[in-house]
Design an enzyme around this catalytic site. Structure first.
Site, PDB file in Angstrom:
ATOM      1  N   ARG A 186      68.904 -62.400 169.296  1.00 46.79           N
ATOM      2  CA  ARG A 186      70.012 -61.979 168.421  1.00 46.79           C
ATOM      3  C   ARG A 186      69.823 -60.547 167.911  1.00 46.79           C
ATOM      4  O   ARG A 186      70.798 -59.830 167.725  1.00 46.79           O
ATOM      5  CB  ARG A 186      70.130 -62.936 167.243  1.00 46.79           C
ATOM      6  CG  ARG A 186      70.737 -64.256 167.666  1.00 46.79           C
ATOM      7  CD  ARG A 186      70.821 -65.215 166.521  1.00 46.79           C
ATOM      8  NE  ARG A 186      71.625 -66.365 166.910  1.00 46.79           N
ATOM      9  CZ  ARG A 186      71.620 -67.520 166.274  1.00 46.79           C
ATOM     10  NH1 ARG A 186      70.859 -67.684 165.205  1.00 46.79           N
ATOM     11  NH2 ARG A 186      72.372 -68.510 166.680  1.00 46.79           N
TER      12      ARG A 186
ATOM     13  N   LYS B 248      79.027 -86.001 172.409  1.00 44.60           N
ATOM     14  CA  LYS B 248      80.143 -86.778 171.880  1.00 44.60           C
ATOM     15  C   LYS B 248      81.528 -86.230 172.190  1.00 44.60           C
ATOM     16  O   LYS B 248      81.743 -85.031 172.138  1.00 44.60           O
ATOM     17  CB  LYS B 248      79.979 -86.897 170.358  1.00 44.60           C
ATOM     18  CG  LYS B 248      78.760 -87.722 170.051  1.00 44.60           C
ATOM     19  CD  LYS B 248      78.358 -88.028 168.641  1.00 44.60           C
ATOM     20  CE  LYS B 248      79.039 -87.715 167.445  1.00 44.60           C
ATOM     21  NZ  LYS B 248      78.322 -87.294 166.294  1.00 44.60           N
TER      22      LYS B 248
ATOM     23  N   GLY C 168      75.456 -73.947 171.702  1.00 51.35           N
ATOM     24  CA  GLY C 168      74.023 -73.731 171.515  1.00 51.35           C
ATOM     25  C   GLY C 168      73.170 -74.403 172.577  1.00 51.35           C
ATOM     26  O   GLY C 168      72.288 -73.771 173.175  1.00 51.35           O
TER      27      GLY C 168
ATOM     28  N   GLY D  75      78.548 -72.466 167.202  1.00 49.52           N
ATOM     29  CA  GLY D  75      79.672 -73.011 166.437  1.00 49.52           C
ATOM     30  C   GLY D  75      80.906 -72.128 166.533  1.00 49.52           C
ATOM     31  O   GLY D  75      82.030 -72.620 166.661  1.00 49.52           O
TER      32      GLY D  75
HETATM   33  P1  ADP Z   1      76.543 -77.602 172.952  1.00 51.50           P
HETATM   34  O1  ADP Z   1      75.526 -77.304 171.877  1.00 51.50           O
HETATM   35  O2  ADP Z   1      76.317 -76.795 174.198  1.00 51.50           O
HETATM   36  O3  ADP Z   1      77.958 -77.499 172.435  1.00 51.50           O
HETATM   37  P2  ADP Z   1      76.416 -80.423 172.478  1.00 51.50           P
HETATM   38  O4  ADP Z   1      75.715 -80.154 171.181  1.00 51.50           O
HETATM   39  O5  ADP Z   1      77.808 -80.894 172.398  1.00 51.50           O
HETATM   40  O6  ADP Z   1      76.340 -79.122 173.403  1.00 51.50           O
HETATM   41  O7  ADP Z   1      75.613 -81.498 173.316  1.00 51.50           O
HETATM   42  C1  ADP Z   1      74.276 -81.342 173.668  1.00 51.50           C
HETATM   43  C2  ADP Z   1      73.529 -82.633 173.653  1.00 51.50           C
HETATM   44  O8  ADP Z   1      74.177 -83.629 174.412  1.00 51.50           O
HETATM   45  C3  ADP Z   1      72.155 -82.474 174.229  1.00 51.50           C
HETATM   46  O9  ADP Z   1      71.196 -82.663 173.196  1.00 51.50           O
HETATM   47  C4  ADP Z   1      72.070 -83.553 175.297  1.00 51.50           C
HETATM   48  O10 ADP Z   1      70.833 -84.246 175.320  1.00 51.50           O
HETATM   49  C5  ADP Z   1      73.178 -84.496 174.891  1.00 51.50           C
HETATM   50  N1  ADP Z   1      73.648 -85.309 176.042  1.00 51.50           N
HETATM   51  C6  ADP Z   1      74.088 -84.857 177.220  1.00 51.50           C
HETATM   52  N2  ADP Z   1      74.362 -85.877 178.050  1.00 51.50           N
HETATM   53  C7  ADP Z   1      74.067 -87.011 177.380  1.00 51.50           C
HETATM   54  C8  ADP Z   1      74.113 -88.405 177.718  1.00 51.50           C
HETATM   55  N3  ADP Z   1      74.536 -88.815 178.907  1.00 51.50           N
HETATM   56  N4  ADP Z   1      73.720 -89.281 176.768  1.00 51.50           N
HETATM   57  C9  ADP Z   1      73.295 -88.864 175.567  1.00 51.50           C
HETATM   58  N5  ADP Z   1      73.228 -87.580 175.189  1.00 51.50           N
HETATM   59  C10 ADP Z   1      73.605 -86.650 176.091  1.00 51.50           C
HETATM   60 MG    MG Z   2      74.807 -78.506 170.236  1.00 49.56          MG
END
Ligand code: ADP
Ligand code: MG
Length: 396
Positions: free
Chosen positions: A38, A200, A353, A376
């Protein structure tokens, strides 16, 4: 598309410039910065300001000190690190407001730089308190926001000050983020594909709703795929399902079909019986999903079909890992997407992230067109929200 004034549009020579950066970096117990991404990301703006002969007053938050000074959250290590990177002294201010700080700002020479102490040492920062914002604004004549990562927060140093100092302009990092993310959403080269994953559905509903009218295809992986599969009547065993979102997932599938958007869900999976790094796993098709299994990654057939979509795409936005990439056994799907993007000639934009962490882990970050520095903030941007830190900047 980018209708806000940029740093290039203003004359900063001899002016006191308040520059909001995102120096919220990880620091270990010895005060060593363990990842300076950063800080480096802000260098083009800082170097430009110095070269132009501005008096540079940098501000940032670090962690969550809850409105009180705390040595654990001091920006001192950042000042030291920045001095080394720039090869010139960065004056560390003991606070961010007050008579002493005003004096330091007034005494700053052209082409010199100081860093204010953590703005979150005052509760006025997160409260966006007008009096606190006025004190910050009193330090300078021009406002520059280069902190895309906090642009989704209406805080004093990201929003309040921008309303008080004119002009208030976007720094180069901010400008780049808005150009790539905003450009892709406003006039993408087609086919335009969105790859969404992560844990989710509930986290990404607004993103899907905002992207549906803009994209040609949406590819869904990660934990969120299981709520969609459940909505289609597919058995998903012990996989992550948000029962209260199944109906909504069904609605989104209908909407996609009506709007002629390809909506690809996984057709096979890497499943295990427990959520653990060393859990034995097998690859299964949708129809064979074991009652006791949970899907922790997309399977080889899904990878192939997603690769095919990526190979013909001109623009790809990716948010959310395809599986539990933190466990090596369930990282293959996520890395395959990163590889496919690296190989393709498309404009590839990564936000989120965990997705960015996954791309960095795959060591393919150099081959992506744009990796967002704001988790975010990039998510809210993809949701179609107007970021307060951007809205407050002076119009072009
Ligand atoms: P980002 O930070 O890129 O927006 P998210 O925070 O929405 O992504 O999601 C990341 C998390 O989702 C990771 O910690 C990963 O382990 C989890 N994840 C991905 N696939 C699955 C799965 N099939 N079951 C449970 N958790 C999952
Ligand atoms: Mg995340």
């Amino acid at each position: 598309m980018f209708e806000k004034k940029s740093l290039r549009d203003v004359d900063v020579q001899g002016k006191r410039v308040f520059c909001r950066c995102d120096f919220n970096v990880p620091i270990d117990k010895e005060g060593k910065i363990t990842d300076d991404t950063r800080i480096r990301a802000a260098l083009p703006t800082i170097r430009y300001l110095l070269e132009q002969g501005a008096k540079v007053i940098l501000a940032s938050h670090l962690g969550r000190p809850k409105g009180k000074p705390s040595p654990d959250f001091s920006l001192c290590p950042v000042a030291t690190h920045l001095s080394n990177l720039l090869g010139q002294q960065v004056v560390m201010a003991p606070d961010c407001i007050g008579d002493n700080i005003q004096l330091l700002a007034d005494q700053l020479n052209n082409g010199r730089i100081m860093l204010l102490e953590n703005v979150r040492f005052h509760s006025g920062e997160t409260d966006n308190n007008p009096a606190f914002a006025a004190q910050l604004a009193g330090l300078a004549e021009i406002y520059v926001n280069d902190a895309f990562g906090t642009a989704h927060r209406a805080h004093a140093s990201t929003e309040g000050v921008a309303r008080l100092l004119h002009p208030a302009v976007a720094g180069f990092l901010m400008e780049k983020e808005l150009q790539y993310l905003g450009g892709a959403l406003a006039h993408p080269d087609r086919p335009f594909v969105a790859i969404l994953g992560g844990a989710k559905v509930s986290d990404k509903i607004t993103v899907i709703e905002n992207l549906l009218p803009k994209v040609d295809a949406i590819l869904i992986g990660g934990g969120m795929a299981y709520t969609f599969l459940k909505a289609q009547g597919v058995e998903v065993g012990q996989s992550l399902v948000e029962n209260d979102r199944i109906a909504l997932a069904g609605d989104l599938l209908d909407k996609a079909q009506k709007q002629g958007v390809k909506f690809l869900l996984p057709t096979d999976h890497i499943v295990a019986e427990t959520f653990a790094a060393d859990s034995p796993s097998t690859s299964v098709k949708n129809v064979d999903f074991p009652t006791l299994g949970m899907g922790l990654d997309i399977g080889p057939e899904t990878i192939k079909s997603f690769e095919k979509q990526i190979s013909t795409a001109k623009t790809v936005i990716w948010n959310g890992p395809m599986g539990v990439f933190e466990f090596d056994n369930f990282a293959r799907g996520t890395f395959a997407i990163a590889k496919a993007l690296a190989k393709s000639n498309c404009m590839s934009i990564i936000g989120g992230g965990d997705s960015v962490a996954a791309v960095n882990k795959s060591n393919l970050q150099q081959q992506m067109t744009h990796i967002s520095t704001g988790g975010g903030a990039s998510l809210e941007f993809l949701e179609g929200k107007i970021l307060p830190g951007v809205a407050a900047l002076t119009d072009k």
